[in-house]
Design an enzyme around this catalytic site. Structure first.
Site, PDB file in Angstrom:
ATOM      1  N   LEU A  75       0.815  -1.223   0.000  1.00  0.00           N
ATOM      2  CA  LEU A  75       0.000   0.000   0.000  1.00  0.00           C
ATOM      3  C   LEU A  75       0.847   1.270   0.000  1.00  0.00           C
ATOM      4  CD1 LEU A  75      -2.779  -1.165   2.470  1.00  0.00           C
ATOM      5  CD2 LEU A  75      -3.144  -0.541   0.084  1.00  0.00           C
ATOM      6  N   CYS A 131      -5.954  -4.373   6.003  1.00  0.00           N
ATOM      7  CA  CYS A 131      -4.702  -3.829   6.544  1.00  0.00           C
ATOM      8  C   CYS A 131      -4.339  -4.534   7.856  1.00  0.00           C
ATOM      9  CB  CYS A 131      -4.850  -2.338   6.818  1.00  0.00           C
ATOM     10  SG  CYS A 131      -5.124  -1.325   5.369  1.00  0.00           S
ATOM     11  N   ASN A 193     -11.176  -8.973  -1.624  1.00  0.00           N
ATOM     12  CA  ASN A 193      -9.799  -8.534  -1.711  1.00  0.00           C
ATOM     13  C   ASN A 193      -8.965  -9.761  -2.093  1.00  0.00           C
ATOM     14  OD1 ASN A 193      -7.413  -6.990  -1.358  1.00  0.00           O
ATOM     15  ND2 ASN A 193      -8.362  -5.847   0.308  1.00  0.00           N
ATOM     16  N   THR A 194      -7.662  -9.631  -2.131  1.00  0.00           N
ATOM     17  CA  THR A 194      -6.818 -10.726  -2.602  1.00  0.00           C
ATOM     18  C   THR A 194      -6.730 -11.892  -1.611  1.00  0.00           C
ATOM     19  OG1 THR A 194      -4.905  -9.553  -1.705  1.00  0.00           O
ATOM     20  CG2 THR A 194      -5.379  -9.253  -4.053  1.00  0.00           C
ATOM     21  N   GLY A 244     -12.790  -9.846  -8.501  1.00  0.00           N
ATOM     22  CA  GLY A 244     -11.941 -11.027  -8.351  1.00  0.00           C
ATOM     23  C   GLY A 244     -11.875 -11.787  -9.656  1.00  0.00           C
ATOM     24  N   GLY A 245     -10.901 -11.436 -10.500  1.00  0.00           N
ATOM     25  CA  GLY A 245     -10.686 -12.174 -11.740  1.00  0.00           C
ATOM     26  C   GLY A 245     -11.580 -11.777 -12.893  1.00  0.00           C
ATOM     27  N   GLY A 266      -9.696  -5.316 -11.833  1.00  0.00           N
ATOM     28  CA  GLY A 266      -8.387  -5.068 -11.250  1.00  0.00           C
ATOM     29  C   GLY A 266      -7.229  -5.548 -12.095  1.00  0.00           C
TER      30      GLY A 266
END
Length: 303
Positions: A75, A131, A193-194, A244-245, A266
């Site tokens: 980040l 985070c 998120n990832t 996501g993808g 993304g």
């Protein structure tokens, strides 16, 4: 034929179409300006912004893997003051909504960013709860329902714009986390998120990433993302932004059918800088083919 209506409403904010950028893959749009017209996007979601500048992680930060990308950028960002001075005026030149992704290592960090943005000309906030919470030994804010509720409620109390909470998939029960965010006042949810992953250099017998593990994104995570969006959409009342993808309009339609009102693109931006506009066109083509007058006719309509 009359063009289908692509507009959607997320937490009272009207977007011209459901397609936006995923935080961390688009900066604030400057790098992509020569490849696409930012006016075409439903929204630009900025890279995570913290209360002070973050330098990011050391060593190798990105590794291409089968079906996607691992990143451990950390980040990196110039901090909220610089963001307000340069990025908001840049984005306000375009007819698109501005969603600011906010990052923090403590609850106080998040609140400072939200307060700094309280009177700025932006449309929504996206709370990055993936985070690491330094006061809790580095555990991500978004992996514990009580912590999710606490940080969401504190941020919501200070927020002047609608609040999206971005969920981490690295949890046992995504529905429990989603319900905690909704109960604490989230106006919308974005997911996923990832996923945590790693890669190894077998010649050096060492991890490729300097931080050892990183976030996996790209087509490899789409089935997991779809499943989680579907589960959450059936369990909460607030709108969902699915990601996501997503590489094509067809991918985006899957998320809409699963229950998402908006979609974020993304990793595809790294492969094709104009991926977002291709996704918009793909959704429109699907609607025409299916003789649907509005994209809203797709949302949650999985049979």
């Amino acid at each position: 034929m009359i063009k289908p209506d692509l507009s959607v409403n997320i937490a009272g904010v009207q977007l011209k179409n459901p397609v936006m950028t995923a935080s961390g893959t688009f900066g604030s749009g400057r790098e992509y300006g020569e490849y696409l017209d930012l006016n075409q996007l439903g929204a630009v979601v900025t890279k995570g912004v913290a209360n002070i500048p973050w330098k990011g992680n050391d060593g190798v930060r990105v590794a291409e893997v089968y079906g996607g990308v691992l990143n451990s950028v950390g980040l990196q960002n110039p901090g909220i003051d610089e963001f307000i001075k340069k990025d908001i005026p840049f984005l306000r030149q375009y007819d698109t909504k501005i969603i600011v992704n906010i990052a923090g290592r403590t609850l106080e960090d998040y609140c400072q960013v939200v307060e700094a943005l309280s009177h700025e000309d932006i449309d929504m906030l996206e709370l990055n709860i993936s985070c690491p919470n330094v006061k809790e030994g580095g555990v991500a804010f978004g992996t514990n329902p009580q912590m999710v509720h606490q940080v969401t409620s504190e941020v919501k109390r200070r927020a002047k714009q609608p609040l999206i909470v971005k969920l981490s998939p690295n949890v046992t029960d995504i529905v429990e986390i989603a319900k905690a965010a909704e109960a604490a006042g989230a106006d919308a949810l974005s997911l996923i998120n990832t996923l945590l992953g790693m890669a190894i250099d077998i010649r050096k017998r060492k991890p490729i990433l300097g931080n050892v593990v990183g976030g996996l994104s790209g087509p490899a995570i789409k089935p997991v993302a779809l499943r989680m969006v579907y589960q959450v959409a059936r369990s909460v009342k607030v709108p969902i932004i699915g990601m996501g993808g997503i590489m094509s309009g067809e991918d985006a339609v899957e998320f809409l059918l699963a229950g998402a009102t908006g979609v974020a693109v993304g990793t595809a931006n790294f492969v094709n800088p104009a991926a977002t506009t291709s996704v918009i066109k793909g959704i429109e083509d699907y609607l025409i083919d299916q003789k649907e007058s509005s994209v809203n006719n797709l949302i949650g309509k999985l049979k």
